[in-house]
Motif scaffolding. Structure first.
Motif, PDB file in Angstrom:
ATOM      1  N   VAL A  49       0.853  -1.185   0.000  1.00 44.69           N
ATOM      2  CA  VAL A  49       0.000   0.000   0.000  1.00 44.69           C
ATOM      3  C   VAL A  49       0.889   1.234   0.000  1.00 44.69           C
ATOM      4  CG1 VAL A  49      -1.932  -1.123   1.166  1.00 44.69           C
ATOM      5  CG2 VAL A  49      -0.182   0.031   2.530  1.00 44.69           C
ATOM      6  N   LEU A  50       0.360   2.335  -0.535  1.00 44.83           N
ATOM      7  CA  LEU A  50       1.083   3.596  -0.579  1.00 44.83           C
ATOM      8  C   LEU A  50       0.547   4.516   0.507  1.00 44.83           C
ATOM      9  CD1 LEU A  50       3.180   5.398  -2.000  1.00 44.83           C
ATOM     10  CD2 LEU A  50       1.323   6.212  -3.477  1.00 44.83           C
ATOM     11  N   VAL A  51       1.382   4.782   1.508  1.00 49.60           N
ATOM     12  CA  VAL A  51       1.042   5.730   2.573  1.00 49.60           C
ATOM     13  C   VAL A  51       1.586   7.079   2.100  1.00 49.60           C
ATOM     14  CG1 VAL A  51       1.244   6.260   5.025  1.00 49.60           C
ATOM     15  CG2 VAL A  51       1.265   3.871   4.254  1.00 49.60           C
ATOM     16  N   LEU A  52       0.730   7.841   1.418  1.00 53.36           N
ATOM     17  CA  LEU A  52       1.180   9.039   0.707  1.00 53.36           C
ATOM     18  C   LEU A  52       0.859  10.305   1.498  1.00 53.36           C
ATOM     19  CD1 LEU A  52       2.464  10.225  -1.821  1.00 53.36           C
ATOM     20  CD2 LEU A  52       0.186  10.261  -2.877  1.00 53.36           C
ATOM     21  N   PHE A  53       1.916  10.997   1.909  1.00 48.84           N
ATOM     22  CA  PHE A  53       1.782  12.270   2.608  1.00 48.84           C
ATOM     23  C   PHE A  53       1.853  13.419   1.603  1.00 48.84           C
ATOM     24  CE2 PHE A  53       3.361   9.453   5.903  1.00 48.84           C
ATOM     25  CZ  PHE A  53       2.649   9.847   7.026  1.00 48.84           C
ATOM     26  N   GLY A  54       0.891  14.318   1.692  1.00 51.38           N
ATOM     27  CA  GLY A  54       0.906  15.522   0.884  1.00 51.38           C
ATOM     28  C   GLY A  54       0.786  16.745   1.768  1.00 51.38           C
ATOM     29  N   ASP A  58      -5.170  22.425   4.370  1.00 51.35           N
ATOM     30  CA  ASP A  58      -5.191  22.332   5.831  1.00 51.35           C
ATOM     31  C   ASP A  58      -3.911  21.723   6.390  1.00 51.35           C
ATOM     32  OD1 ASP A  58      -7.864  23.401   6.165  1.00 51.35           O
ATOM     33  OD2 ASP A  58      -8.568  21.506   5.289  1.00 51.35           O
ATOM     34  N   GLY A  59      -2.823  21.830   5.628  1.00 52.30           N
ATOM     35  CA  GLY A  59      -1.538  21.331   6.111  1.00 52.30           C
ATOM     36  C   GLY A  59      -1.267  19.908   5.664  1.00 52.30           C
ATOM     37  N   PRO A  60      -0.350  19.218   6.339  1.00 59.36           N
ATOM     38  CA  PRO A  60      -0.006  17.840   5.978  1.00 59.36           C
ATOM     39  C   PRO A  60      -1.241  16.943   5.951  1.00 59.36           C
ATOM     40  CG  PRO A  60       1.583  18.709   7.538  1.00 59.36           C
ATOM     41  CD  PRO A  60       0.490  19.725   7.451  1.00 59.36           C
ATOM     42  N   ASP A  61      -1.304  16.070   4.958  1.00 60.62           N
ATOM     43  CA  ASP A  61      -2.456  15.176   4.863  1.00 60.62           C
ATOM     44  C   ASP A  61      -2.051  13.827   4.295  1.00 60.62           C
ATOM     45  OD1 ASP A  61      -2.212  15.575   2.090  1.00 60.62           O
ATOM     46  OD2 ASP A  61      -3.832  17.038   2.001  1.00 60.62           O
ATOM     47  N   LEU A  62      -3.012  12.907   4.286  1.00 64.16           N
ATOM     48  CA  LEU A  62      -2.827  11.558   3.738  1.00 64.16           C
ATOM     49  C   LEU A  62      -3.862  11.316   2.650  1.00 64.16           C
ATOM     50  CD1 LEU A  62      -2.246   9.405   6.955  1.00 64.16           C
ATOM     51  CD2 LEU A  62      -0.652   9.642   5.047  1.00 64.16           C
ATOM     52  N   LEU A  63      -3.453  10.601   1.608  1.00 64.11           N
ATOM     53  CA  LEU A  63      -4.369  10.222   0.540  1.00 64.11           C
ATOM     54  C   LEU A  63      -4.989   8.862   0.871  1.00 64.11           C
ATOM     55  CD1 LEU A  63      -5.419  10.866  -2.371  1.00 64.11           C
ATOM     56  CD2 LEU A  63      -3.588   9.355  -3.183  1.00 64.11           C
ATOM     57  N   LEU A  64      -6.321   8.806   0.861  1.00 64.30           N
ATOM     58  CA  LEU A  64      -7.035   7.563   1.134  1.00 64.30           C
ATOM     59  C   LEU A  64      -8.067   7.313   0.044  1.00 64.30           C
ATOM     60  CD1 LEU A  64      -7.756   7.906   4.975  1.00 64.30           C
ATOM     61  CD2 LEU A  64      -5.873   6.681   3.889  1.00 64.30           C
ATOM     62  N   ILE A  65      -8.498   6.077  -0.046  1.00 60.67           N
ATOM     63  CA  ILE A  65      -9.588   5.716  -0.950  1.00 60.67           C
ATOM     64  C   ILE A  65     -10.669   5.014  -0.138  1.00 60.67           C
ATOM     65  CG2 ILE A  65      -8.007   5.435  -2.900  1.00 60.67           C
ATOM     66  CD1 ILE A  65      -8.412   2.371  -2.600  1.00 60.67           C
ATOM     67  N   VAL A 150     -13.125   1.294  -6.681  1.00 62.67           N
ATOM     68  CA  VAL A 150     -12.923   2.454  -5.807  1.00 62.67           C
ATOM     69  C   VAL A 150     -14.144   3.363  -5.871  1.00 62.67           C
ATOM     70  CG1 VAL A 150     -11.483   4.471  -5.328  1.00 62.67           C
ATOM     71  CG2 VAL A 150     -10.436   2.351  -6.161  1.00 62.67           C
ATOM     72  N   ALA A 151     -14.752   3.607  -4.709  1.00 65.66           N
ATOM     73  CA  ALA A 151     -15.932   4.465  -4.655  1.00 65.66           C
ATOM     74  C   ALA A 151     -15.568   5.935  -4.524  1.00 65.66           C
ATOM     75  CB  ALA A 151     -16.819   4.050  -3.484  1.00 65.66           C
ATOM     76  N   GLU A 152     -14.444   6.230  -3.856  1.00 63.96           N
ATOM     77  CA  GLU A 152     -14.091   7.628  -3.595  1.00 63.96           C
ATOM     78  C   GLU A 152     -12.591   7.731  -3.333  1.00 63.96           C
ATOM     79  OE1 GLU A 152     -15.358  11.290  -0.524  1.00 63.96           O
ATOM     80  OE2 GLU A 152     -16.281   9.301  -0.354  1.00 63.96           O
ATOM     81  N   VAL A 153     -12.025   8.875  -3.691  1.00 58.48           N
ATOM     82  CA  VAL A 153     -10.647   9.211  -3.366  1.00 58.48           C
ATOM     83  C   VAL A 153     -10.683  10.518  -2.586  1.00 58.48           C
ATOM     84  CG1 VAL A 153      -8.347   9.742  -4.265  1.00 58.48           C
ATOM     85  CG2 VAL A 153      -9.821   8.138  -5.501  1.00 58.48           C
ATOM     86  N   PHE A 154      -9.996  10.568  -1.452  1.00 54.96           N
ATOM     87  CA  PHE A 154     -10.063  11.774  -0.629  1.00 54.96           C
ATOM     88  C   PHE A 154      -8.778  11.947   0.167  1.00 54.96           C
ATOM     89  CE2 PHE A 154     -11.790   8.223   1.687  1.00 54.96           C
ATOM     90  CZ  PHE A 154     -11.419   8.388   3.019  1.00 54.96           C
ATOM     91  N   ARG A 155      -8.555  13.184   0.616  1.00 54.26           N
ATOM     92  CA  ARG A 155      -7.385  13.519   1.422  1.00 54.26           C
ATOM     93  C   ARG A 155      -7.852  13.907   2.819  1.00 54.26           C
ATOM     94  NH1 ARG A 155      -3.681  17.247  -2.583  1.00 54.26           N
ATOM     95  NH2 ARG A 155      -2.271  17.199  -0.775  1.00 54.26           N
ATOM     96  N   VAL A 156      -7.137  13.438   3.826  1.00 54.44           N
ATOM     97  CA  VAL A 156      -7.490  13.717   5.221  1.00 54.44           C
ATOM     98  C   VAL A 156      -6.319  14.418   5.893  1.00 54.44           C
ATOM     99  CG1 VAL A 156      -8.189  12.757   7.436  1.00 54.44           C
ATOM    100  CG2 VAL A 156      -8.965  11.684   5.322  1.00 54.44           C
ATOM    101  N   PRO A 157      -6.531  15.627   6.438  1.00 49.96           N
ATOM    102  CA  PRO A 157      -5.442  16.315   7.137  1.00 49.96           C
ATOM    103  C   PRO A 157      -4.949  15.514   8.337  1.00 49.96           C
ATOM    104  CG  PRO A 157      -7.254  17.829   6.669  1.00 49.96           C
ATOM    105  CD  PRO A 157      -7.757  16.446   6.372  1.00 49.96           C
TER     106      PRO A 157
END
Length: 224
Positions: A49-54, A58-65, A150-157
């Motif tokens: 899995v890719l634990v992707l920090f962006g 709202d600052g640092p976040d993670l990409l999730l699906i 995949v139903a959704e792609v989203f970023r979580v701070p």
């Protein structure tokens, strides 16, 4: 990312300062620091899995699906992009980037892989999972690749994940208790929540939260 034959390598130059504790954790962490579910000596379905920090508004976040509800394994669960390691993949890094591109449309050349965590295990699906750590150096447009998967792609701070108001312990129908995050209308639980929980703790980003707050999976009160 650089490659030498069938070997994969990571790059740590040019990372933002706030990722330093994540890089250090990747270099020093033991499997048992991340999970009590460790891979069996043999067998298991190899995946990454890719634990992707962006860095978003709202600052640092993670990409999730969010996985499609029609899937056989982990249907409807938010998760890191990823999947099985194919024979043609050089290894977990190649697999994680390939799967992320297929699932989200992510441009892999904009990702700097800077670490790999120890292999972990998901007993219910017999997956041996390698979490690959990435810095989203050049963000690209993302959206579900195949709605059947995949139903959704989203970023979580990261700040929202560390917010005590968004943290609970989740009781699965099997009786298993684990960390979960109720944030932005999404309930992040299971393997993904376990990795996030440990990273928050090990990186010094964790804030005290009410561990006595336990909810059952499917409880509608979780977002109140």
């Amino acid at each position: 990312m650089t490659r030498m034959g069938n070997r994969e390598a990571t790059e740590t130059d040019g990372l933002p300062d706030w990722l330093a504790p994540v890089r250090t954790t990747a270099e020093t962490v033991r499997p048992e620091d991340l999970s009590r579910f460790l891979p069996p000596p043999t067998g298991g379905r190899r995946s990454a899995v890719l634990v992707l920090f962006g860095h978003g508004p709202d600052g640092p976040d993670l990409l999730l699906i969010e996985r499609a509800r029609s899937l056989r394994s982990h249907a409807g669960q938010p998760s890191f992009p990823g999947g099985a390691i194919d024979p043609e993949d050089d290894g977990p890094i190649t697999a994680a980037l390939r799967e992320a591109e297929e699932e989200t449309g992510l441009e892999p050349t904009g990702v700097q892989v800077f670490g790999v965590l120890p292999d972990l295990y998901i007993p219910v699906s017999d997956f041996v999972v390698t979490p690959v750590l990435g810095w989203w150096r050049e963000p690209s447009r993302v959206a579900p690749g195949d709605p059947a998967e995949v139903a959704e792609v989203f970023r979580v701070p990261v700040s929202a994940l560390a917010d005590p108001a968004h943290r609970v312990r989740l009781r699965h129908p099997s009786g298993h208790l684990g960390p979960a995050f109720a944030v932005d209308g999404h309930l992040v639980w299971g393997f993904t929540a376990g990795v996030i929980d440990r990273l928050l703790h090990l990186c010094g980003w964790e804030r005290p939260w009410p561990r006595s707050r336990t909810v059952d999976l499917g409880d509608p009160s979780i977002f109140r």
